[in-house]
Design an enzyme around this catalytic site. Structure first.
Site, mmCIF file in Angstrom:
data_model
loop_
_atom_site.group_PDB
_atom_site.id
_atom_site.type_symbol
_atom_site.label_atom_id
_atom_site.label_comp_id
_atom_site.label_asym_id
_atom_site.label_seq_id
_atom_site.Cartn_x
_atom_site.Cartn_y
_atom_site.Cartn_z
ATOM 1 C CB CYS A 36 -0.725 -0.203 1.234
ATOM 2 S SG CYS A 36 -1.690 -1.597 1.699
ATOM 3 C CB CYS A 48 -12.517 -1.858 6.861
ATOM 4 S SG CYS A 48 -13.250 -3.607 7.769
ATOM 5 C CE LYS A 81 -14.388 4.076 6.942
ATOM 6 N NZ LYS A 81 -15.128 3.397 6.068
ATOM 7 C CG HIS A 120 -6.597 1.903 0.159
ATOM 8 N ND1 HIS A 120 -4.717 2.361 -0.110
ATOM 9 C CD2 HIS A 120 -5.675 0.484 0.924
ATOM 10 C CE1 HIS A 120 -3.493 2.182 0.726
ATOM 11 N NE2 HIS A 120 -4.598 0.775 1.095
#
Lengths: 134, 382
Positions: free
Chosen positions: B82, B205, B327, B331
């Site tokens: 990430c 998540c 959020k 992502h």
């Protein structure tokens, strides 16, 4: 027949495959570096402390304490049929940590720091998991 | 020699059924060229940040560089999960400091929605150490859930405090047209959402997304001639931590984030209290609370106080994730680091519109790869 660790395997070749022989005998085994004495669990074939590859097998304790835990509700491939399952991280007496599945208890019954035992439990014949019991 | 950011571009994040990954990459690359006033011939080389396993197309830089019209210049991929495009930026800056290139483009690009659900679930089952951990069905949310459980035990952090992070970031995302979600949520809705990996629920998540972002960097004298408002990279920290969480001493802090932020503060010669804004890696709500502590916005164990007191809202004492964070933005893993840098630059130029933090002069970005296996922390100033 050799036992495999966990519900699904991803690794087929490793210098630590002797680990599975210990599992078959019902034992948890780590490696100890003969050069610097560092204890490795999960076992390593090579010591990252002193860079020696001269290691020996040693028995690990099967008692320990819960470090943390979670209950998985959305499972990855190969685990769809067992959700929800509770993964516990356990710190063994004498060192070393492992992940295993909470067995014969519910998430509500456990807490961080709780004393537990690690039991080798056979699954589907040729597989073995660490069952975490109170 | 200083390195300045002279061009930025940011595509729309979300489910992008309309575009291939190279088409996604083109959007911010073109925007960054226009923003800088440069033409593509001025760019010495590109570095592409992405997590390759999500794409059907193998060897992503090949297709991206071709589509951007950036052959025959050097290109390659950086992979740090990430944090892949923060790794790309780190690379580009090193090339410039070494005097090899004067101007480089960093493109973070990711398409995550072309995989089927079973393919995503198979990938999800291999995020950890596959030899000793994945065999017990660990998942990405599961790892952060284990961090959350330990943080709750050690410091008394609550599920409600975690949910408040989601509420804040969704409120911020309302003002970001590039965000995947532009709607507010209530605390009740977040707390009542279905469990994913206890204690984390759906609203704890971030969402998988498609998207791309681009940053053009230049060496000091070039940067000054290209831009009236170059944004300077004052500090760049980078660190790693063990793949296996079993080998982490503590499970209430991300060690690579602590180390990377220490490096960045030392290089920039500033302290956490000097910051006006931080963009942090809130892949899960607990990750933002831990980030407050790891980068020194709060003492260890006191991160949840910041969100309880509302200090990290845009009008609070220490705004965090004013673009909505992972959020609300979504992502697209390879694009997230570049996206954070784009927001830092917008804020420092005073071009952030409704989400502008008044008087922003010093901004930090904190981009975590995986479960902290990689971390890049940058500090930017005007």
């Amino acid at each position: 027949m050799t036992l495999e660790l966990g519900k699904v395997s991803f690794v087929t070749a490793t210098k630590t495959k002797e680990y599975l022989d210990y599992l078959e005998k019902g034992k948890l085994a780590g490696t100890k570096c003969k050069s610097c004495g560092a204890l490795h669990f999960p076992p390593r074939a090579d010591c990252d402390q002193c860079m020696s590859s001269d290691v020996e097998w040693m028995d690990m304790e099967s008692k320990g304490k819960i470090v943390t835990y979670t209950t998985i509700h959305v499972g990855p491939t190969g685990f769809e049929d067992v959700v929800p399952y509770t993964i516990c991280m356990v710190e063994l007496e004498g060192g070393g940590r492992l992940l295993g599945w909470l067995d014969e208890a519910k998430e509500e019954d456990i807490s961080v720091g709780q004393d537990v035992s690690v039991v080798l439990k056979e699954l589907e014949g040729d597989r073995v998991i660490y069952a975490i019991r109170l | 020699m200083k390195v300045g950011i002279v061009g930025i571009g940011h595509g729309k994040f979300g489910r992008r059924d309309d575009a291939t990954v190279q088409e996604l990459a083109f959007e911010p690359f073109k925007e960054a060229l226009d923003d800088s006033g440069l033409s593509k011939e001025d760019i010495g080389a590109t570095v592409i940040g992405s997590s390759p396993e999500y794409h059907k197309q193998r060897s992503l830089p090949g297709v991206v560089a071709e589509y951007l019209g950036m052959n025959p210049q050097m290109t390659y991929l950086t992979e740090a999960a990430c944090a892949s495009s923060s790794a790309a930026l780190h690379n580009a800056v090193a090339y410039i400091k070494a005097g090899i290139y004067d101007i480089m483009a960093v493109v973070g690009a990711q398409k995550m929605t072309e995989l089927t659900t079973p393919e995503i679930l198979a990938l999800m089952g291999r995020v950890g150490d596959v030899q000793w951990e994945s065999v017990f069905g660990t998942t990405f949310p599961g790892y952060y859930a284990m961090y959350a459980r330990r943080h709750m035990h050690d410091f008394g952090t609550t599920e409600e405090q975690m949910a408040k992070v989601a509420v804040k970031n969704h409120a911020h995302g309302l003002h970001n047209p590039n965000a995947m979600f532009q709607k507010e949520i209530t605390l009740e809705k977040a707390l009542g959402s279905r469990p994913v990996a206890s204690p984390l629920k759906l609203y704890d998540c971030c969402g998988n997304a498609d998207g791309a972002a681009c940053v053009i960097v230049a060496e000091e004298s070039k940067a000054k001639s290209i831009s009236d408002t170059p944004i300077w990279l004052k500090g760049m920290g980078a660190a790693s931590a063990s793949m296996s969480v079993l080998r982490r001493k503590e499970l209430n802090s991300i060690p690579s984030a602590v180390e990377a932020s220490k490096q960045a503060y030392e290089q920039a010669k500033v302290e956490p209290k000097d910051l006006h804004l931080a963009e942090v890696h809130d892949c899960f709500t607990i990750a933002e609370i831990i980030a407050y502590e790891d980068i020194g916005l709060a003492k260890k164990g006191e991160g949840s106080k910041l969100i309880d007191e509302g200090q990290t809202y845009r009008d609070g004492k220490m705004p965090v994730n004013v673009d909505g964070g992972l959020k609300a933005k979504g992502h697209p893993v390879g694009a997230t680091g570049a996206s954070m840098t784009v927001e830092a630059v917008k804020q420092l130029r005073g071009e952030a519109g409704k989400r502008q933090v008044d008087g922003a002069e010093l901004v930090l970005t904190h981009n975590v790869g995986g479960i902290g296996q990689y971390c890049f922390v940058n500090i930017y100033s005007r």
